[in-house]
Design a protein around this motif. Sequence first.
Motif, PDB file in Angstrom:
ATOM      1  N   HIS C  17      57.282  98.639   4.259  1.00 57.65           N
ATOM      2  CA  HIS C  17      57.914  97.464   3.653  1.00 57.65           C
ATOM      3  C   HIS C  17      57.441  96.211   4.367  1.00 57.65           C
ATOM      4  O   HIS C  17      57.960  95.849   5.411  1.00 57.65           O
ATOM      5  CB  HIS C  17      59.435  97.566   3.767  1.00 57.65           C
ATOM      6  CG  HIS C  17      60.001  98.693   2.977  1.00 57.65           C
ATOM      7  ND1 HIS C  17      60.229  99.929   3.514  1.00 57.65           N
ATOM      8  CD2 HIS C  17      60.341  98.780   1.674  1.00 57.65           C
ATOM      9  CE1 HIS C  17      60.699 100.722   2.572  1.00 57.65           C
ATOM     10  NE2 HIS C  17      60.775 100.061   1.458  1.00 57.65           N
ATOM     11  N   ASP C  18      56.464  95.569   3.796  1.00 55.19           N
ATOM     12  CA  ASP C  18      55.823  94.461   4.483  1.00 55.19           C
ATOM     13  C   ASP C  18      56.165  93.083   3.936  1.00 55.19           C
ATOM     14  O   ASP C  18      55.519  92.104   4.305  1.00 55.19           O
ATOM     15  CB  ASP C  18      54.309  94.660   4.489  1.00 55.19           C
ATOM     16  CG  ASP C  18      53.738  94.772   3.085  1.00 55.19           C
ATOM     17  OD1 ASP C  18      52.512  94.977   2.963  1.00 55.19           O
ATOM     18  OD2 ASP C  18      54.504  94.663   2.104  1.00 55.19           O
ATOM     19  N   ARG C  19      57.185  92.999   3.095  1.00 53.56           N
ATOM     20  CA  ARG C  19      57.529  91.687   2.525  1.00 53.56           C
ATOM     21  C   ARG C  19      57.820  90.678   3.635  1.00 53.56           C
ATOM     22  O   ARG C  19      57.290  89.567   3.631  1.00 53.56           O
ATOM     23  CB  ARG C  19      58.757  91.834   1.633  1.00 53.56           C
ATOM     24  CG  ARG C  19      59.265  90.518   1.096  1.00 53.56           C
ATOM     25  CD  ARG C  19      60.431  90.720   0.146  1.00 53.56           C
ATOM     26  NE  ARG C  19      60.943  89.458  -0.330  1.00 53.56           N
ATOM     27  CZ  ARG C  19      61.867  89.331  -1.280  1.00 53.56           C
ATOM     28  NH1 ARG C  19      62.382  90.418  -1.841  1.00 53.56           N
ATOM     29  NH2 ARG C  19      62.290  88.149  -1.654  1.00 53.56           N
ATOM     30  N   LYS C  22      54.713  89.708   5.798  1.00 50.92           N
ATOM     31  CA  LYS C  22      53.774  88.810   5.110  1.00 50.92           C
ATOM     32  C   LYS C  22      54.325  87.400   5.015  1.00 50.92           C
ATOM     33  O   LYS C  22      53.607  86.421   5.181  1.00 50.92           O
ATOM     34  CB  LYS C  22      53.447  89.351   3.715  1.00 50.92           C
ATOM     35  CG  LYS C  22      52.650  90.641   3.782  1.00 50.92           C
ATOM     36  CD  LYS C  22      52.026  91.048   2.477  1.00 50.92           C
ATOM     37  CE  LYS C  22      53.006  91.171   1.363  1.00 50.92           C
ATOM     38  NZ  LYS C  22      52.439  91.898   0.208  1.00 50.92           N
ATOM     39  N   VAL C  23      55.638  87.297   4.739  1.00 48.96           N
ATOM     40  CA  VAL C  23      56.259  85.975   4.675  1.00 48.96           C
ATOM     41  C   VAL C  23      56.148  85.299   6.038  1.00 48.96           C
ATOM     42  O   VAL C  23      55.819  84.115   6.150  1.00 48.96           O
ATOM     43  CB  VAL C  23      57.734  86.092   4.223  1.00 48.96           C
ATOM     44  CG1 VAL C  23      58.501  84.833   4.540  1.00 48.96           C
ATOM     45  CG2 VAL C  23      57.820  86.393   2.746  1.00 48.96           C
ATOM     46  N   ALA C  27      54.441  81.772   7.260  1.00 49.22           N
ATOM     47  CA  ALA C  27      55.267  80.771   7.957  1.00 49.22           C
ATOM     48  C   ALA C  27      54.630  80.386   9.281  1.00 49.22           C
ATOM     49  O   ALA C  27      54.615  79.220   9.667  1.00 49.22           O
ATOM     50  CB  ALA C  27      56.668  81.320   8.180  1.00 49.22           C
ATOM     51  N   ILE C  94      65.270  95.980  10.248  1.00 45.70           N
ATOM     52  CA  ILE C  94      66.636  96.513  10.206  1.00 45.70           C
ATOM     53  C   ILE C  94      66.935  97.083  11.582  1.00 45.70           C
ATOM     54  O   ILE C  94      66.562  98.214  11.900  1.00 45.70           O
ATOM     55  CB  ILE C  94      66.789  97.629   9.148  1.00 45.70           C
ATOM     56  CG1 ILE C  94      66.315  97.153   7.791  1.00 45.70           C
ATOM     57  CG2 ILE C  94      68.231  98.113   9.104  1.00 45.70           C
ATOM     58  CD1 ILE C  94      67.277  96.316   7.030  1.00 45.70           C
ATOM     59  N   PRO C  96      70.138  97.551  13.935  1.00 44.25           N
ATOM     60  CA  PRO C  96      71.583  97.414  14.115  1.00 44.25           C
ATOM     61  C   PRO C  96      71.924  96.843  15.497  1.00 44.25           C
ATOM     62  O   PRO C  96      71.232  97.110  16.480  1.00 44.25           O
ATOM     63  CB  PRO C  96      72.104  98.843  13.983  1.00 44.25           C
ATOM     64  CG  PRO C  96      71.021  99.616  13.329  1.00 44.25           C
ATOM     65  CD  PRO C  96      69.730  98.937  13.662  1.00 44.25           C
ATOM     66  N   PRO C 114      67.784  90.425   9.310  1.00 38.39           N
ATOM     67  CA  PRO C 114      67.626  89.924   7.941  1.00 38.39           C
ATOM     68  C   PRO C 114      68.466  88.668   7.751  1.00 38.39           C
ATOM     69  O   PRO C 114      69.557  88.550   8.288  1.00 38.39           O
ATOM     70  CB  PRO C 114      68.154  91.064   7.068  1.00 38.39           C
ATOM     71  CG  PRO C 114      68.762  92.053   7.966  1.00 38.39           C
ATOM     72  CD  PRO C 114      68.393  91.747   9.369  1.00 38.39           C
ATOM     73  N   GLY C 115      67.954  87.741   7.004  1.00 37.12           N
ATOM     74  CA  GLY C 115      68.693  86.510   6.759  1.00 37.12           C
ATOM     75  C   GLY C 115      68.395  85.408   7.755  1.00 37.12           C
ATOM     76  O   GLY C 115      68.907  84.299   7.623  1.00 37.12           O
ATOM     77  N   THR C 116      67.559  85.671   8.749  1.00 34.68           N
ATOM     78  CA  THR C 116      67.242  84.610   9.707  1.00 34.68           C
ATOM     79  C   THR C 116      66.310  83.596   9.051  1.00 34.68           C
ATOM     80  O   THR C 116      65.273  83.976   8.521  1.00 34.68           O
ATOM     81  CB  THR C 116      66.521  85.189  10.938  1.00 34.68           C
ATOM     82  OG1 THR C 116      67.243  86.294  11.439  1.00 34.68           O
ATOM     83  CG2 THR C 116      66.388  84.122  12.019  1.00 34.68           C
ATOM     84  N   PRO C 117      66.658  82.310   9.080  1.00 31.56           N
ATOM     85  CA  PRO C 117      65.746  81.320   8.503  1.00 31.56           C
ATOM     86  C   PRO C 117      64.434  81.278   9.283  1.00 31.56           C
ATOM     87  O   PRO C 117      64.428  81.449  10.508  1.00 31.56           O
ATOM     88  CB  PRO C 117      66.498  79.995   8.674  1.00 31.56           C
ATOM     89  CG  PRO C 117      67.909  80.366   8.948  1.00 31.56           C
ATOM     90  CD  PRO C 117      67.883  81.712   9.584  1.00 31.56           C
ATOM     91  N   LEU C 118      63.344  81.033   8.577  1.00 32.40           N
ATOM     92  CA  LEU C 118      62.037  81.008   9.220  1.00 32.40           C
ATOM     93  C   LEU C 118      61.977  79.960  10.323  1.00 32.40           C
ATOM     94  O   LEU C 118      61.384  80.181  11.376  1.00 32.40           O
ATOM     95  CB  LEU C 118      60.949  80.729   8.176  1.00 32.40           C
ATOM     96  CG  LEU C 118      60.797  81.811   7.105  1.00 32.40           C
ATOM     97  CD1 LEU C 118      59.846  81.348   6.013  1.00 32.40           C
ATOM     98  CD2 LEU C 118      60.294  83.100   7.718  1.00 32.40           C
TER      99      LEU C 118
END
Lengths: 337, 560, 133
Positions: C17-19, C22-23, C27, C94, C96, C114-118
């Motif tokens: 899962h490289d989404r 790559k983002v 950035a 992911i 924990p 997850p959810g951390t702003p760039l």
Amino acid sequence: MADLGERILAGDIRAASRLIRNLEDGMPDTDLVMKEIFLRTGNSHVIGITGAPGAGKSTLTDELIAAFRKKDRSVGVMAVDPSSPFTGGAILGDRIRMMRHAEDKRVFVRSMASRGNMGGLSKAVGESIHVMDVLGQEVIIVETCGVGQQEVDIINHAHTVIVVLVPGMGDEVQALKAGLMEIADIFVINKADRDGAGKLYKEVLSVIEMSAKDRGENGGWTIPVLMVESVLEPHKFAESVAILGEKIEEHYRYLVDNQLIEERMRNKTAAELNEALWASIMQPVLQDLSAEGEFEDMVDLLMKRQIDPYTLAKEVATRYMKRRVLTVEGPSADQSK
Amino acid sequence: MFTADLLDKSSQLRRKWEDEVKRSVEKHADQKESWTTLSDMDIKRLYGPEDIKDMDFARDIGYPGQYPYLRGNQVTGYRGKYWTFRMFSGMSTAVETNLRWHYLLQAGQTGLSTAFDFPTLMGYDTDSPRAKGECGKCGVAIDTINDFQDLIKGIPLDKITTSMTINPPASVLWAMYIASAELQGVPLNKIGGTIQNDMLKEFIAQKTFMCPPDPSVKLISDTIEFGTHHVPKWNTISISGYHIREAGSTAVQELAFTLRDGMEYIEDATRRKGLHVDQFAQRLSFFFNAHIDFFEEIAKLRAARRIWARALKERYGAQDPRSLWMRFHTQTAGCSLTAQQPYNNVVRTAIEALAAVLGGTQSLHTNSLDEVFCLPSDSAVQIAIRTQQIIAEETGAANTIDPLAGSYFVEALTNKMEEAAWEYIHKIDDMGGMVKAIERGFPQMELSDAAYKFQRQIDSGEKTMVGINKYVEADEQTSIPIVDIDESIEEEQLRRLAAVKRSRDSRYVAQCLEDVRQVCKKGDNVMPAVIAAVKSHATVQEVCDVYREVYGEYRDPGIY
Amino acid sequence: MPRKLRVVIAKPGLDGHDRGAKVLARAFRDAGYEVIYTGCHQTPEMIAAVAIQEDVDLVALSCLSGAHRYLFPQVTKLLKDEGADDIVVMGGGIIPEQDHAALYEAGIAAIFGPGTPLDTITGWIDENVQPRE
């Protein structure tokens, strides 16, 4: 900085990478190390791979590494990718195709960003090739990003230049910038399973014939045009690249046998001298002129059209020539500095 | 679609409304400038008859069970049978998973769905160095048929359908299922289920790959052929859009790439195996994402049905009406869930599930609230099942077929999505098909661009994710119970695997593997040889290594 | 001339899962770093080797399969063995909460879920990671 040289001579890849970094960043005192390194260069076979983006250069390079490793040659790779003109950052995405060699200690892959040097390969690239040479990499593959003048400049750094073309990328032969067809020692038609491969092959052959007639030289070396199949048929791909590897070595032997090695490297060496002279002469002068704002004052005068740049330059030249010990005329010059 | 009279009247009334809107907005501006779907499709303030006036009722809308099946395949809708409540699950060891399956069946689940761990998904055994640290982390570890037997213990294979989410080694796992059925004494024409077995989406999005695209597609055609002749109730492929969406695509891209993948498989199976589309099209199933933009998802699913029906009839000349039916499983969007304020995820999942039902899904998985962290706990998965049961039994959503048909908005959006999808499909046609498009990096780049754009929109606040960039709880303490996968599971599995390897007849195994090798080299259908190999206790990796050897390995080309 | 920051973005293990990776690559480029993106399915050995060859200042690891417990510390260990533990290693994916302490112990400098702003990530890097001498 000083001990980097020793470590590189001992084969320390990290030290080599660090020096390359210092060269890229333009750190002071890299001269100190490069002095020693320069004297020891000249052992590697430098191969340039160029061609438009998307031609598959990295995948080819990856397989070439494998081919050379089969013959137990140590390999260095410089993979150059463009920096973003807006942010100065870069995604260096060539190495990802060479990851299978990551743990091979005799393969050194170094990704480099062009850092705005579109007018040719940067000074850092040229110097880094020397570093890899002295590190001990028998073969050095320089993969350029296929944009701008870089493609052609490769001829000044490489013994063997490979130009990679892909069928169906749109009238390539016609659109090729002047010079690209002339610098190739070997042509590769990559992804040759695609439509248009045969046509491209014929076009390239005819261009080779025509330019051979024009130039008359290169008589000894017939420029081959090699077809390489899709990487998605791994066995066939490996076979065709092995043949490419053979051709590359053949070319090197041709250069050696015909005493052409020196000739090939002459341009590069002249350019290096040029750069060193610039660094020794122009840079200190410019620094002096900027120190007290003299440079800006001169620009102000020019802007007011009170004087012209040629006169100003001559004045500066005379001043500095008198100050340093470079006069040709006679002892009348002031030699106080 | 409408009489000139009606359109005239509507036009008058609309103008009146528009004037009032203008006056109102001058005094009190809208909350924001642009109103788009999650995928950046512009949405109007209001839809009316004008927006769908060019539709032809019979050609474009029609009735359930009638071409082009916009309103559904089944004439009776959900009254005959609710969608299958199929919860994706895999709990590290086969024995654990078997327990979870029995629990789910008792709780009301009506079909099984298997999640495997990464080594299994990638065709490696637990004892491979590549598998270190990965055993059982996100699904069940299956190395040999012995594990598989534990997995399905007590499950009557002739009564329950099982879906297996497995891609590169799908042929091997399916072979184990088939061999297990034979051992249970269940004839192959009685077993039903699905193997995901969709490699094109791996190259595009999920990246569990093994061999290059062409041989991967060949192996898929082998399973289609084998299923057609020997296992007629089995869906040999679940053509997936879920992962494409999770990787960051827009709804249109999910729709277009998935359907185009399906078309690629049809073309390969007919060309390579000489099958006629009517022989296998009924066993092609699909798998979509149900994301949080409610209407966009409903429109997407409806458009999918219509596009597929049209493609099968007009492009591929299918004659049997059942070949034209698009049947799909849906999963609510994993990427819409947040780690922050995880209880919000229950709400998201419920809304997404409702969209899937209103879109007419045949089967549904609802995510558990803790899936952002780990494998779901018993209590979280129970809420997820209850969500489906509440939708089915309390909301009335299943009372009537395709309730949103005729809505000006939903029909207009459905049309828009279909149009946009066909544009992509034709573009890929022009590139020479999906395999060629993948080679060029086209779908991968589209995904990457969309994913980056979305992240930028979240970071700038242009798009909202509650709990992430709006209504944030500072110093949030999350204390939901999380399932912990013990490292001892790997040790235990290694022992089991070693025991199997010791006790089996290794010469016979080698012989079976050699047979697989020969079949691969000749280009024949691999299934019979693979079934024999798994029966001999060959491991998943041992068979996959033969594939790697003959077909070569595919490496990530690193398109970012 | 200011020195450029060099970063490796890598996905260790079998998770594809490289989404996010790559983002992040884009950035980082937009933040002015030079990014070497090595793609998915890398072993910790490959990642450590690349970090050293490319003389990077930072290694960013991404893992969503739960195998970070083994993979991330393995990367820091290998870098240490090669005398390269001055390279900063950060992780994302992911992970924990309950696993964080052990990872920090093992030498991971920061973990971004997850959810951390760039901007938060690049901000942290600008504060905490310097191009090395």
